[in-house]
Write a protein that holds these residues in place. Structure first.
Motif, PDB file in Angstrom:
ATOM      1  N   PRO A 196      -6.613   6.337  -2.904  1.00 53.31           N
ATOM      2  CA  PRO A 196      -6.714   5.478  -1.705  1.00 53.31           C
ATOM      3  C   PRO A 196      -7.276   4.083  -1.996  1.00 53.31           C
ATOM      4  O   PRO A 196      -6.667   3.088  -1.588  1.00 53.31           O
ATOM      5  CB  PRO A 196      -7.648   6.284  -0.792  1.00 53.31           C
ATOM      6  N   ALA A 205      -4.920   1.933  -3.935  1.00 54.15           N
ATOM      7  CA  ALA A 205      -3.731   1.685  -3.112  1.00 54.15           C
ATOM      8  C   ALA A 205      -4.012   0.587  -2.087  1.00 54.15           C
ATOM      9  O   ALA A 205      -3.172  -0.284  -1.844  1.00 54.15           O
ATOM     10  CB  ALA A 205      -3.289   2.970  -2.412  1.00 54.15           C
ATOM     11  N   ILE A 206      -5.213   0.633  -1.493  1.00 58.73           N
ATOM     12  CA  ILE A 206      -5.566  -0.421  -0.538  1.00 58.73           C
ATOM     13  C   ILE A 206      -5.645  -1.769  -1.247  1.00 58.73           C
ATOM     14  O   ILE A 206      -5.116  -2.771  -0.767  1.00 58.73           O
ATOM     15  CB  ILE A 206      -6.900  -0.071   0.166  1.00 58.73           C
ATOM     16  N   ASP A 244      -1.431   8.234   5.961  1.00 56.59           N
ATOM     17  CA  ASP A 244      -0.924   9.102   4.901  1.00 56.59           C
ATOM     18  C   ASP A 244      -1.805  10.340   4.760  1.00 56.59           C
ATOM     19  O   ASP A 244      -1.299  11.460   4.625  1.00 56.59           O
ATOM     20  CB  ASP A 244      -0.886   8.323   3.593  1.00 56.59           C
ATOM     21  N   ARG A 245      -3.105  10.158   4.802  1.00 52.78           N
ATOM     22  CA  ARG A 245      -4.046  11.264   4.676  1.00 52.78           C
ATOM     23  C   ARG A 245      -3.893  12.262   5.828  1.00 52.78           C
ATOM     24  O   ARG A 245      -3.990  13.470   5.647  1.00 52.78           O
ATOM     25  CB  ARG A 245      -5.491  10.717   4.647  1.00 52.78           C
ATOM     26  N   LEU A 294       0.943   4.267  -2.841  1.00 56.63           N
ATOM     27  CA  LEU A 294       0.765   5.703  -2.584  1.00 56.63           C
ATOM     28  C   LEU A 294       1.933   6.499  -3.155  1.00 56.63           C
ATOM     29  O   LEU A 294       1.747   7.581  -3.710  1.00 56.63           O
ATOM     30  CB  LEU A 294       0.633   5.954  -1.076  1.00 56.63           C
ATOM     31  N   VAL A 313      -3.180   4.106   4.493  1.00 58.82           N
ATOM     32  CA  VAL A 313      -3.832   5.179   3.750  1.00 58.82           C
ATOM     33  C   VAL A 313      -4.308   6.282   4.689  1.00 58.82           C
ATOM     34  O   VAL A 313      -4.108   7.479   4.438  1.00 58.82           O
ATOM     35  CB  VAL A 313      -5.009   4.618   2.921  1.00 58.82           C
ATOM     36  N   CYS A 344       0.831  -1.202   0.000  1.00 60.63           N
ATOM     37  CA  CYS A 344       0.000   0.000   0.000  1.00 60.63           C
ATOM     38  C   CYS A 344       0.866   1.253   0.000  1.00 60.63           C
ATOM     39  O   CYS A 344       0.589   2.228  -0.694  1.00 60.63           O
ATOM     40  CB  CYS A 344      -0.926  -0.025   1.210  1.00 60.63           C
TER      41      CYS A 344
END
Lengths: 208, 208, 208
Positions: free
Chosen positions: C118, C121-122, C167-168, C112, C164, C108
């Motif tokens: 997202p 990526a997941i 990261d967000r 990214l 994710v 993941c």
């Protein structure tokens, strides 16, 4: 100019692996499209996997239409002449052994051209050599020959290792490549004829 | 601007193949994650294989999140409505036939855009069309439908060939693409309904 | 500099998945090459699929020879010590759960870095985590564990989703990555120990 040698090795391996795939399809009673499908899978999947892993795209099997014709020619030959081919002694085994050597050498050579280190280059040679046959066997839900049969991956590994050694010693390819192909071929054929087996883990179960 | 057509074909194929994968998972008694996994595999694997072979990376299925949503929507629909879907006549077969046509046309079209020759472009169309279903079947260790059923690969091949012919004759895509999709769909459905069979190699064994 | 973290996650996952592959090979009675092959497949196939789908080629497993050595070291360890490893409680399950978390997070994270949204990526994290094990199981013609066992894909999904979210929210990786790995690992292990099951579609059949 080194490209033609690579294409030649690839084309020869493509044709013989194509025959092995088509003959498996005939033995399983598949129709003409199943025969073409297994021929194409056996012939091209190893090189496709190699090129996708290297980033050599579009893969050679699509960039150069000759590969596809070689695989389809193998399917056509088997469609009409499979009974004659079956009468030869273990023809699928012999062709498979030849394809194994050709693809191990071609795959390892291409990996070196892409700058891979010796160990990854040898593994990619082995993967190129066993990939098509593995896809061929998996498509008819058989455990791939590379896992069932002794001294199969080893033969490919020896062929690829000879290419790496020749590259390190800067030996001329005109000698190194045929020696690599023949070594893999002979090791594979001899191991079948003599029933050589690779060691198992001490105390492990028996194959199923 | 030609991109939207490609995405539209892909999305429609993604949704219907997603349903076919999810329904197979329900029939095999898999849980909600197995249903999502087979939906995603059936819906996206063919296009992923196509893009990896072409070098169109990151693959469309990841670069454009809509594909993933389409596959998951198919899984969700099947999760709640699979009994209603089963009551339709052979719904998986019909959806599979439609996805086959959509992906054959979309895959061949993208191959031509990447400069492939006609024969490789047709093969890549076929591979795009049968790849998702093959991965779907292999994941539950079934021999892929493309090898078991007659006139399956042929239907995809006809759809892809129509795209190549249309491209050669510079016919407008607005006509060529639907004709390709419908031809593949109808050929597949008719062959199932009428029990058409492709020829086998003379003297070959029966399927097992 | 963020690269070493990615390589470290990958190497740890490679080693533990390599052990799971090698132990399956021992249990199936495969020889030393079969053991190496399943170790390499289980250890490297997930990351190879990830890199091919992203376009990160040559794939990390070949560009960085350490991966291959980690997989082969796992095979060697199992070859000589598989009886000791078997005596540990469900060692393959525990290692598999750890590899699952490591690869979900690593996959993941790389997705990214390649700019994926997202949701894709997941999914790529999940695919990285379950891909090696799926190839391992398919090679011995077993239905992949990810389809047979409850809360397997879900555990990978939770690990990837944490990456994710971190990261967000721009949380520091030094916290986010271990939390992601541990969450996936614990969820997987607990689900096995407690027999948690994911819901099936209402009215669907039983597994076969």
């Amino acid at each position: 100019m080194t490209l033609p040698v690579g294409i030649l090795l690839d084309l020869a391996g493509t044709f013989v692996f194509g025959i092995s795939g088509a003959m498996l399809a005939v033995r399983r009673g598949l129709d003409v499209f199943g025969i073409a499908a297994l021929a194409v899978a056996a012939a091209l999947a190893g090189g496709m996997i190699r090129d996708m892993l290297l980033g050599a795209e579009p893969v050679a099997a699509f960039a150069q239409p000759l590969y596809l014709w070689a695989a389809l020619a193998a399917a056509g030959l088997v469609f009409f002449a499979h009974r004659a081919l079956e009468r030869l002694a273990n023809p699928v085994m012999l062709l498979d052994a030849l394809g194994l050597g050709l693809f191990a050498v071609a795959g390892c050579r291409k990996a070196l051209q892409f700058g891979l280190d010796p160990l990854p280059a040898i593994l990619l040679g082995v993967l190129t050599a066993v990939g098509g046959g593995a896809v061929r066997d998996l498509l008819v839900t058989e455990v791939p020959r590379v896992l069932r049969e002794e001294v199969y991956a080893l033969a490919a590994l020896v062929g690829a290792a000879i290419v790496v050694i020749g590259d390190r010693l800067s030996l001329p390819e005109i000698w190194v490549l045929p020696v690599g192909v023949l070594s893999a071929f002979l090791l594979r054929v001899l191991s079948v004829r003599r029933g050589w087996q690779a060691p198992k883990a001490p105390g492990s179960g028996s194959p199923d």
